[in-house]
Scaffold this motif. Structure first.
Motif, short mmCIF file in Angstrom:
data_model
loop_
_atom_site.label_atom_id
_atom_site.label_comp_id
_atom_site.label_asym_id
_atom_site.label_seq_id
_atom_site.Cartn_x
_atom_site.Cartn_y
_atom_site.Cartn_z
N GLN A 216 7.45 0.41 6.61
CA GLN A 216 7.11 -0.08 5.27
C GLN A 216 8.27 -0.82 4.60
O GLN A 216 8.11 -1.36 3.51
CB GLN A 216 6.61 1.05 4.37
N ASP A 217 9.46 -0.81 5.24
CA ASP A 217 10.62 -1.46 4.62
C ASP A 217 10.69 -2.93 5.05
O ASP A 217 11.46 -3.31 5.93
CB ASP A 217 11.91 -0.71 5.01
N GLU B 76 1.00 3.31 9.04
CA GLU B 76 2.26 2.88 8.43
C GLU B 76 2.13 2.75 6.92
O GLU B 76 3.07 3.00 6.19
CB GLU B 76 2.73 1.56 9.05
N TYR B 77 0.96 2.33 6.45
CA TYR B 77 0.80 2.34 4.98
C TYR B 77 0.28 3.66 4.47
O TYR B 77 0.22 3.89 3.27
CB TYR B 77 0.03 1.13 4.43
N GLY B 78 -0.06 4.58 5.38
CA GLY B 78 -0.34 5.96 4.99
C GLY B 78 -1.80 6.28 4.79
O GLY B 78 -2.16 7.43 4.54
N ALA B 79 -2.68 5.29 4.93
CA ALA B 79 -4.11 5.52 4.67
C ALA B 79 -4.78 6.18 5.87
O ALA B 79 -4.32 6.08 7.00
CB ALA B 79 -4.80 4.19 4.37
N LEU C 296 0.82 -1.22 0.00
CA LEU C 296 0.00 0.00 0.00
C LEU C 296 0.86 1.27 0.00
O LEU C 296 0.49 2.26 -0.62
CB LEU C 296 -0.96 -0.02 1.19
N ARG C 297 2.00 1.24 0.69
CA ARG C 297 2.91 2.40 0.65
C ARG C 297 3.36 2.64 -0.79
O ARG C 297 3.41 3.77 -1.26
CB ARG C 297 4.13 2.14 1.51
N LYS C 298 3.69 1.55 -1.46
CA LYS C 298 4.15 1.66 -2.85
C LYS C 298 3.02 2.17 -3.75
O LYS C 298 3.24 2.97 -4.65
CB LYS C 298 4.62 0.27 -3.33
N HIS C 299 1.79 1.72 -3.49
CA HIS C 299 0.63 2.13 -4.30
C HIS C 299 0.32 3.61 -4.10
O HIS C 299 -0.05 4.30 -5.04
CB HIS C 299 -0.58 1.27 -3.90
N GLY C 300 0.46 4.09 -2.85
CA GLY C 300 0.17 5.49 -2.53
C GLY C 300 -1.25 5.68 -2.06
O GLY C 300 -2.17 5.76 -2.87
N VAL C 301 -1.45 5.69 -0.75
CA VAL C 301 -2.81 5.78 -0.21
C VAL C 301 -2.97 6.90 0.83
O VAL C 301 -3.93 6.91 1.59
CB VAL C 301 -3.25 4.43 0.41
N VAL C 302 -2.03 7.85 0.85
CA VAL C 302 -2.12 8.93 1.84
C VAL C 302 -3.40 9.73 1.61
O VAL C 302 -3.70 10.14 0.48
CB VAL C 302 -0.88 9.85 1.77
#
Length: 893
Positions: free
Chosen positions: A381-382, A309-312, A275-281
């Motif tokens: 996320q790493d 952590e995944y930004g959502a 999800l971090r890679k996808h971009g969900v902020v």
């Protein structure tokens, strides 16, 4: 004239012998059009708008816009959302109550009614962030840590007890009970809320905002909730709607099942990375797919917890049979469980097999593909596959700021407990902590940890002597079921004794390492590791001397305590030797799915009934705390914990016009992924730091400093601690770690606080320049309050994390984004530039703002930045110098 939708949609629902009144989405859909494929999380928002429709803050156009979202799976419209309740923990709760108490003082000074400063929504504050792992590894650790917690935090607890009496609808869960998110999941959350209004029983979805970013954990129960800054939460509890844009919703399809030996932690680290890679902020994530049918609610909670952590904004799981089973297991009333099922089905909020809602975008994961992982060394996320950990650790050494190529180090030390001599090597695991809300809510991973400990002890394995081990569950129920499964003694044998019920290592309350370990780390400049079952591993957070921090499942935490070093490949290297000297591998002691299932079967409803029956009572020490009955707080001028905050000192009844910014100096120039921990640390206070100097000057002994987090009720400490993280890197002082800057025009290197005070004395406004994802991490209001008190007027970054952007506006600080392709690097900024921001009286949400840079040689450059005040409400707050100023002014009219 037709009735408003709110009136048209009213309906009644019979559940058993009870009638519940509610606002029917199917009835509203007769006027609005089909909503069958609207995501379930959006249906919760739709019901909220319908119920609060007043023609002013919520209009029929708002409701229609949310339904029309289905056409493009996107809508550019601001809505006013009103959550049912507010959740707090004490690190964020104390400053919030300080603000409420200060608001009462301001209302009193300006001639208003102090009784108006009272929560209008129910507020629960759970004291869970104040216990520190001072004692560990023995049977007395829990009692000793609780005793120290009560001593250190007495002033704070007196203040919270006063707040409990002074404010309506405000409950406090005492210390030593559990972590707020786990207490919320196991007890406070209802899935469907009901209350009596005008003689009718009204039912509606349970929704909330919380002053901790991991509030999102409750989405596992089908409860829409997310973290906001303390400032925004205070406004919400005082009746202000949460201003938000209708969100994009990313669908995450889960299929298949986890393979044997793979944990929910491995799953969440995979989901987080994807999800971090996808971009969900700034977006909602909603989980769907047939994989949910076999995904236990505790596993869902692990995934929902890590939404920050995944930004959502949130990671939502719709209500289904799994939800009902969990509610029954955790002791929820049978009538409530029936209401949840009936209401969710009636409103189209129930998850059916094969559901395929409309989403803005989608991802998919076959859970059978998930592999054993940890995350680190400094970002959640790493994700790192278990076999790749040694190489990743070595790579992290090469990235050290002060070491281009660091040689391997090893230092000999003598253990104070035993007198034995040991070697401390690079990669040594010095902290192994089963801690935090993410995983201690999950019986399967905790039982797995206990079973792994049992298997290890039976093979004659022991924790390595330099590892500080601890067990800090999120609720007392965990101790009950570990005891029922007869696993407690094995965890104790390996040093994982109970140290407290609270958020310990994950928030930075890991406590001191043994003196000889700290000395060895410093002597050899050794890069050591912490392994924790938490959700946060940011730089400088866990312990000041631990440079690499790794998130792992509870059984892997135990495994690393046995191995003792991050350089061991747990998939191929032996974890230790048995009594006969034979190599033992991780696979030899890893419990089978059948063993884990049998142990999880020991968890019963009686355990939840027992532990939550007296959840608000607390210990005798808590009950004996004496407090005044006064409506305003009796501030102690000598206190170093609780001080009357200065935010409303100069406030007048009417707001002044927003002033342009002239000749601002740059206080700090920062890179990407600067977290709220970097801006406002929560952990230990160094004696030589500005905050340490302040405490020493006020007669506080070094041993009584406590943490930044515990001192958030004192602005004097917090403004000195702003940008004081030991790992922050200000590009204005290359090669230097920690909170330093250069003051201009003197070019003197100073602590950031000292430079800010110098600028303040000179009447110079300040700016902060940053890269991408500025303000990621915890929903820390002090990361906005601190800069405000230091004199920061504007932050210009490449992008902002959602909660921090909102907090900046809430404190009257302007967030601006660089134009696409423009950064501090392309501009070749040195930090010597001066900054002008004009026409601030003309601001509109999302407008272009001209920023003029003046270089030392007098040349100028004008940038077209984007204003990240996103909604009309946010603009109103900014024009009032902050959200709380706006609320006070409303109370005075």
């Amino acid at each position: 004239m037709s009735l408003p939708l709110r009136e048209q949609s009213q309906d009644a629902l019979q559940v058993g012998a009870k009638t519940y009144h509610y606002y029917s989405l199917p009835k509203a859909a007769q006027q609005l059009g089909n909503i069958d494929r609207l995501p379930k999380s959006m249906k919760v928002l739709l019901e909220n708008l319908l119920r609060w429709q007043d023609g002013d803050s919520v209009t029929e156009e708002d409701i229609q816009a949310l339904v029309a979202w289905q056409k493009d799976a996107h809508a550019d419209r601001e809505i006013a959302y009103r959550p049912a309740r507010v959740l707090m923990q004490d690190f964020t709760g104390v400053p919030a109550v300080v603000d409420l108490a200060a608001m009462r003082e301001a209302v009193k000074r300006l001639g208003g009614d102090v009784a108006k400063v009272n929560p209008l929504s129910p507020v629960d504050l759970v004291i869970d962030h104040s216990v520190t792992v001072d004692h560990f590894g023995d049977d007395d650790a829990f009692e000793e840590n609780v005793r120290l917690e009560m001593e250190r935090n007495h002033e704070r607890y007196v203040f919270l007890r006063w707040g409990q009496k002074a404010f309506n609808r405000f409950r406090v869960v005492p210390p030593g009970t559990g972590i707020c998110h786990q207490v919320n999941l196991e007890y406070l959350g209802k899935a469907i809320w009901h209350e009596t209004q005008d003689g009718k029983e009204i039912a509606y979805p349970d929704t909330l905002v919380g002053t901790d970013s991991h509030t999102t954990m409750i989405n596992a129960l089908g409860v829409l909730g997310w973290g906001v800054g303390g400032i925004e939460a205070e406004a919400a509890m005082l009746g202000q709607p949460v201003s938000m844009l209708i969100p994009d919703v990313v669908g995450f399809k889960l299929t298949g099942k986890l393979r044997p030996g793979i944990t929910a932690t491995d799953l969440v680290l995979t989901v987080t990375q994807m999800l971090r890679k996808h971009g969900v902020v700034g977006k909602f994530v909603e989980f769907y797919g047939d994989g949910l049918a076999d995904l236990p609610l505790a596993d869902r909670a692990t995934i929902a917890n890590m939404a920050p952590e995944y930004g959502a904004t949130c990671g939502f799981f719709p209500i289904d049979e799994v939800t009902l089973s969990y509610m029954s297991l955790t002791g929820r009333d049978a009538e409530l469980v029936k209401l949840v099922e009936a209401y969710a089905k009636q409103q189209g909020m129930w998850r059916n097999p094969g559901d395929e809602p409309i989403f803005t975008s989608t991802l998919a994961l076959d859970m059978a593909q998930v592999e054993s992982s940890i995350a680190g060394p400094k970002r959640p996320q790493d994700r790192v596959a278990l076999g790749d950990v040694p190489a990743t650790f070595d790579a992290s050494n090469e990235l050290e700021v002060n070491h281009a190529q660091k040689p391997h180090k090893s230092v000999s030390y003598v253990a104070s407990e035993t007198g034995d001599r040991h070697q401390l090597d690079d990669g040594a695991v010095v902290i192994a902590a089963i801690t935090s809300c993410t995983n201690t809510s999950n019986p399967s991973v905790l039982m797995a940890a206990g079973l792994l400990a049992k298997n290890a002890v039976e093979r004659g394995l022991q924790r390595q002597p330099w590892v500080k081990a601890s067990l800090a569950p999120g609720s007392k129920v965990v101790s009950d079921y570990l005891a029922a499964a007869r696993l407690t003694s094995y965890l104790d044998e390996l040093g994982f004794n109970l140290v407290g019920y609270g958020c310990t290592t994950c928030i930075g309350n890991s406590g001191p390492l043994p003196d000889e370990i700290e000395s060895a780390i410093k002597e050899g400049d050794i890069t050591v590791g912490a392994v924790l079952s938490g959700n946060r591993n940011f730089e400088g957070r866990i312990h000041p001397l631990v440079k690499t921090n790794w998130l792992a499942s509870p059984p892997l935490v135990v495994a690393y305590a046995l191995a003792g070093n991050m350089k061991i490949n747990l998939q191929t290297d032996p974890i230790g030797q048995d009594q006969q000297g034979n190599d033992v591998f991780l696979k030899d002691i890893w419990p089978s799915p059948e063993e884990i299932a049998e142990s999880v079967g020991k968890v019963t409803s009686d355990m939840f009934h027992k532990e939550y029956a007296e959840v608000f009572d607390g210990t005798p020490e808590w009950q004996q705390i004496k407090v005044s009955e006064a409506a305003t707080y009796d501030w102690d001028e000598g206190s170093t914990y609780i001080r009357l905050s200065p935010f409303f000192d100069d406030m007048e009844k009417e707001p002044k016009a927003v002033q342009d910014i002239h000749g601002a100096r740059i206080l700090a120039m920062l890179g990407d992924s600067v977290t709220t921990d970097h801006i406002s640390p929560a952990g230990s206070i160094k004696a030589e730091s500005p905050a340490g100097r302040y405490l020493l000057a006020h007669g506080v002994e070094r041993n009584d400093f406590n943490s930044y987090g515990s001192r958030r009720g004192n602005h004097e400490v917090m403004m000195r601690g702003t940008f004081a993280n030991i790992r922050i890197r200000n590009e204005m002082v290359p090669g230097v770690e920690g909170g330093y800057t250069r003051h201009f025009p003197s070019n003197e290197q100073l602590a950031i606080y000292d430079a800010a005070m110098k600028y303040q004395a000179e009447g110079v406004p300040l700016a902060v320049i940053a890269g991408k994802e500025y303000g990621s991490g915890s929903s820390r209001d002090w990361a906005a309050k601190g800069p405000r008190l230091q004199g920061v007027r504007v932050v210009i970054a490449e992008s902002f994390e959602r909660i921090h952007r909102s907090n900046l506006i809430g404190m009257g600080i302007l967030p601006l984004e660089f134009p696409a392709g423009v950064t501090r690097k392309t501009l070749q900024l040195t930090g010597e530039e001066r900054i002008d921001v004009a026409e601030l009286s003309q601001l509109k949400p999302g407008c272009t703002v001209k920023v003029t840079l003046t270089r030392p040689d007098g040349t100028q450059e004008t940038l077209e930045t984007r204003c990240r005040i996103d909604t009309g409400n946010e603009l109103t707050y900014y024009q009032n110098d902050g959200i709380l100023h706006y609320v006070i002014r409303n109370m005075l009219h």
